[in-house]
Design an enzyme around this catalytic site. Structure first.
Site, PDB file in Angstrom:
ATOM      1  N   ASP A   7       0.884  -1.161   0.000  1.00 47.77           N
ATOM      2  CA  ASP A   7       0.000   0.000   0.000  1.00 47.77           C
ATOM      3  C   ASP A   7       0.925   1.215   0.000  1.00 47.77           C
ATOM      4  O   ASP A   7       1.439   1.599   1.047  1.00 47.77           O
ATOM      5  CB  ASP A   7      -0.892  -0.003   1.248  1.00 47.77           C
ATOM      6  CG  ASP A   7      -1.865   1.167   1.250  1.00 47.77           C
ATOM      7  OD1 ASP A   7      -2.284   1.594   0.158  1.00 47.77           O
ATOM      8  OD2 ASP A   7      -2.180   1.670   2.347  1.00 47.77           O
ATOM      9  N   GLU A  68      -1.059  -1.206  -4.978  1.00 45.43           N
ATOM     10  CA  GLU A  68      -2.305  -0.468  -5.210  1.00 45.43           C
ATOM     11  C   GLU A  68      -2.131   0.462  -6.403  1.00 45.43           C
ATOM     12  O   GLU A  68      -1.136   1.173  -6.517  1.00 45.43           O
ATOM     13  CB  GLU A  68      -2.686   0.346  -3.968  1.00 45.43           C
ATOM     14  CG  GLU A  68      -4.064   0.968  -4.115  1.00 45.43           C
ATOM     15  CD  GLU A  68      -4.472   1.769  -2.886  1.00 45.43           C
ATOM     16  OE1 GLU A  68      -4.649   1.153  -1.830  1.00 45.43           O
ATOM     17  OE2 GLU A  68      -4.596   3.002  -3.003  1.00 45.43           O
ATOM     18  N   ASP A 141      -2.694   1.139   6.859  1.00 42.41           N
ATOM     19  CA  ASP A 141      -1.868   0.884   5.670  1.00 42.41           C
ATOM     20  C   ASP A 141      -1.368  -0.567   5.664  1.00 42.41           C
ATOM     21  O   ASP A 141      -1.223  -1.176   4.606  1.00 42.41           O
ATOM     22  CB  ASP A 141      -0.664   1.824   5.647  1.00 42.41           C
ATOM     23  CG  ASP A 141      -1.053   3.253   5.969  1.00 42.41           C
ATOM     24  OD1 ASP A 141      -1.141   4.053   5.043  1.00 42.41           O
ATOM     25  OD2 ASP A 141      -1.285   3.535   7.160  1.00 42.41           O
TER      26      ASP A 141
END
Lengths: 177, 177
Positions: A7, A68, A141
């Site tokens: 992330d 991501e 996260d």
């Protein structure tokens, strides 16, 4: 399949490693966050992110890296740092010859909660359940990085089937042309 | 001062190396473009950009790297690739301990043409004149990278004076506090 999820972020870059195959219980191998100081020079922050990701790759030797997908439409103030950190993650993976998969936040949410508009708490709760953890990984996260890895493990079979179908279609066309 | 300028991009990443000091004629040491195939995997493109920039750093051993500052407000379709390529450039510089300076496109245009809204042709013409070249460097990304390096050489003395003034001010405050 062992997947390292990222992330991306400059201040907090979430990392999660998950092993398993679709349709079977998954195992968490590790979770954490690479942090860099907000007042450090941007170049030094990127070097710190690179070093952190390299350590995770060395420690867990994943077969794939899922990152991501960053959209420029989102929060304009933070999107640059996110894009830069994601570039470092993709660079580290590709340098080792590891395939890189990108998934959007809504694909990840839909994969683990059933809804592309689920909130952080819902994602954290499902990650905790799916990996049979005692509590949701903190910060968010870190949980998001695990969700990305899970999403990739579950989506990969469908993506592979699609790729094989496309390849078979082209091969057929090639023979009949 | 020897500066390597980078006009970041995934398809074409402009590179220009300029040597000189403010107020004296400047010398171009090299100019070129690192290209990557638009249909290649994003991770492999970032690795190719990294390899290209490393080769330029090895060949010219600059003391500074100047990179165009990317704004997320600009063209949404290309800004991600630009941000990713600029991250790789900053990473390569910082890994070698080289200072990284960021300049906005309008700072660069204003430095070399006197107007922050100058067009590509004007920037190319001034780069040609300032470096005493026979013709404007092609493509425009290469000329822009040279303009970035020139901008940095010219702005650095003012920035250094400002930093010294701020440091002196803080030192004075420290003594009188």
């Amino acid at each position: 399949m062992r997947v390292l999820g990222v992330d991306p972020g400059l201040t907090r870059c979430g990392i999660g490693v998950v092993e398993g195959v679709a349709g079977r219980p998954l195992t968490m191998l590790g979770v954490g966050v690479v942090r860099t100081a907000a007042d450090a020079e941007i170049g030094d922050r990127l070097v710190a992110v690179e070093r952190g990701i390299e350590e995770w790759l060395d420690a867990h030797r994943p077969e794939m890296v899922a990152v991501e997908r960053v959209f420029s439409q989102h929060n304009v103030r933070t999107v640059m740092g996110t894009a830069q950190a994601s570039a470092v993650a993709m660079l580290c993976a590709a340098r080792r010859g590891l395939p890189v998969a990108l998934h959007t936040p809504s694909e990840v949410k839909a994969a683990v909660t059933g809804s592309g508009r689920a909130d952080k708490a819902q994602v954290g709760a499902m990650v905790t359940r799916l990996l049979r953890l005692d509590a949701p990984p903190k910060p968010a996260d870190a949980a998001d990085a695990l969700a990305l890895a899970i999403c990739h493990i579950w989506r990969a079979p469908a993506q592979n089937r699609l790729q094989r179908a496309v390849a078979a279609h082209h091969a057929t066309k090639g023979r009949t042309a």
